[in-house]
Design an enzyme around this catalytic site. Structure first.
Site, PDB file in Angstrom:
ATOM      1  N   TYR A 196       0.947  -1.004   0.346  1.00 15.03           N
ATOM      2  CA  TYR A 196      -0.318   0.122   0.413  1.00 15.03           C
ATOM      3  C   TYR A 196       0.579   1.435  -0.177  1.00 15.03           C
ATOM      4  O   TYR A 196       1.630   1.906   0.323  1.00 15.03           O
ATOM      5  CB  TYR A 196      -1.094  -0.460   1.335  1.00 15.03           C
ATOM      6  CG  TYR A 196      -1.871   1.051   1.409  1.00 15.03           C
ATOM      7  CD1 TYR A 196      -2.812   1.196   0.315  1.00 15.03           C
ATOM      8  CD2 TYR A 196      -1.648   1.897   2.136  1.00 15.03           C
ATOM      9  CE1 TYR A 196      -3.403   2.652   0.393  1.00 15.03           C
ATOM     10  CE2 TYR A 196      -2.663   3.276   1.943  1.00 15.03           C
ATOM     11  CZ  TYR A 196      -3.841   3.427   1.217  1.00 15.03           C
ATOM     12  OH  TYR A 196      -3.968   4.401   1.163  1.00 15.03           O
ATOM     13  N   LYS A 250       8.713  -0.993   1.989  1.00 17.89           N
ATOM     14  CA  LYS A 250       8.593  -0.381   0.875  1.00 17.89           C
ATOM     15  C   LYS A 250       9.483  -0.106  -0.265  1.00 17.89           C
ATOM     16  O   LYS A 250       9.236  -0.936  -1.396  1.00 17.89           O
ATOM     17  CB  LYS A 250       7.375   1.020   0.693  1.00 17.89           C
ATOM     18  CG  LYS A 250       6.386   1.084   2.062  1.00 17.89           C
ATOM     19  CD  LYS A 250       5.160  -1.043   1.628  1.00 17.89           C
ATOM     20  CE  LYS A 250       4.197  -0.424   3.088  1.00 17.89           C
ATOM     21  NZ  LYS A 250       3.469  -1.400   2.860  1.00 17.89           N
ATOM     22  N   VAL A 284      -7.622  -0.665   2.679  1.00 22.26           N
ATOM     23  CA  VAL A 284      -8.578  -1.934   3.075  1.00 22.26           C
ATOM     24  C   VAL A 284      -8.714  -2.129   4.552  1.00 22.26           C
ATOM     25  O   VAL A 284      -7.510  -1.799   4.856  1.00 22.26           O
ATOM     26  CB  VAL A 284      -9.326  -2.863   1.638  1.00 22.26           C
ATOM     27  CG1 VAL A 284      -9.452  -2.221   0.486  1.00 22.26           C
ATOM     28  CG2 VAL A 284      -7.721  -3.886   2.198  1.00 22.26           C
ATOM     29  N   TYR A 308       3.085   7.454   6.904  1.00 25.41           N
ATOM     30  CA  TYR A 308       2.982   6.111   5.584  1.00 25.41           C
ATOM     31  C   TYR A 308       4.528   6.030   5.345  1.00 25.41           C
ATOM     32  O   TYR A 308       5.054   5.575   5.688  1.00 25.41           O
ATOM     33  CB  TYR A 308       1.611   5.720   5.475  1.00 25.41           C
ATOM     34  CG  TYR A 308       1.513   4.050   4.860  1.00 25.41           C
ATOM     35  CD1 TYR A 308       0.758   3.388   5.920  1.00 25.41           C
ATOM     36  CD2 TYR A 308       1.800   3.226   3.664  1.00 25.41           C
ATOM     37  CE1 TYR A 308       0.728   2.073   5.406  1.00 25.41           C
ATOM     38  CE2 TYR A 308       2.388   2.582   3.789  1.00 25.41           C
ATOM     39  CZ  TYR A 308       0.641   1.338   4.435  1.00 25.41           C
ATOM     40  OH  TYR A 308       0.656   0.178   4.449  1.00 25.41           O
TER      41      TYR A 308
END
Length: 295
Positions: A130, A149, A176, A140
């Site tokens: 994500y 990431k 989600v 994030y």
């Protein structure tokens, strides 16, 4: 049922997916049951990992980098919207987060499967991730998770270098409700607003719907990739029409306006369903034996 129609049956193994012992067990089961693998989806959400080589245990942290961040977040139990301050991670915490949530174990799985000869010609592997919007980036993408990431992208490139140009892809998915995402400050609040906006625009997808779209539209030849060679299925979430409206609502969000601007009910419903609750027609007041499956 669908697997049975094509002469297949599922295989479930329980254990520490980070361990070499489970990898070896899995390889033997693959040889016995399937022969070789065409596709492997690696989707892990764990806060702790023990390195099989060193025996060192790493614990991930969800923190910003460089300086404290003040950010708006949500208590999903009470519906209270409030400001919170998050302290930055140090170098050791950042490295530990990369060790747990980066791509090292993914590459380790693929290397051991390849060495064992259980990968079929044209094998592909996917790793779900994500990225999010600018509203979530302070905690994030610009934080410890973002460092993990980046490591994920580098490991995908390494796998492609060994197995071929299409062998490994990181897949960027939309926001989600998961047990992991619910623990990240700001993400639940962002999700409640996002869900309402995407519903109103006819673009809302749950976990099943977006993975169905991934397999139907993004895994063929000549699929569009971003600059980091990722497959993007977060395109509807990050579309200008969605993000413009989410950004308009964001500064207006308070405990009092949450019901008008966001969809906390949808968020709570999806969270309950993760654990088998919130299903219509089920009387949760009944005392049942969980070991007995009703007819």
């Amino acid at each position: 049922m669908e697997a049975a129609k094509i002469g297949r049956s599922p295989l479930t193994l329980e254990g520490d997916a980070f361990s070499d012992e489970l990898k070896k067990d899995f390889i033997e089961r693959v040889r016995e049951k399937f022969g070789q693998l065409d596709l492997l989806v690696y989707s892990m959400a764990a806060p702790v990992r023990t390195d099989p080589d060193t025996g060192k245990t790493y614990r991930s942290v969800i923190k910003p980098l460089g300086a404290p961040v003040e950010i708006k977040t949500l208590d999903t139990e009470t519906g209270e919207v409030f400001q919170t301050t998050l302290e930055p991670a140090n170098e050791e915490q950042t490295a530990a987060t990369v060790a747990v949530m980066g791509g090292d174990d993914w590459k380790r799985w693929i290397d051991q499967l390849a060495d064992a000869g259980v990968l079929a010609p044209g094998f592909r592997t996917l790793n779900y991730t994500y990225i999010g919007s600018e509203l979530t980036w302070p905690i994030y993408w610009n934080g410890t998770l973002g460092r993990a990431k980046v490591d994920l992208d580098s490991k995908a490139e390494a796998i492609r270098g060994r197995l071929g140009p299409d062998a490994a892809r990181v897949v960027a998915l939309k926001a989600v409700v998961t047990q992991a995402s619910s623990a990240i400050p700001v993400v639940p609040l962002y999700g409640t607003v996002l869900f309402k906006v995407m519903k109103q625009l006819g673009l809302h997808e749950g976990c099943i719907e977006q993975i169905d779209r991934l397999f139907r539209t993004r895994l063929g030849k000549d699929v569009a990739l971003d600059d980091a060679q990722r497959i993007r299925v977060d395109d509807w979430e990050l579309s200008p029409e969605v993000q413009t409206e989410v950004s308009r609502r964001w500064p207006l969000l308070t405990t009092e306006t949450l019901g008008e601007l966001a969809d906390l009910g949808e968020y709570k419903s999806q969270f309950l369903r993760l654990f088998g609750f919130g299903i219509d027609g089920v009387d949760y007041t009944q005392d049942v034996d969980p070991r007995v499956v009703p007819d």
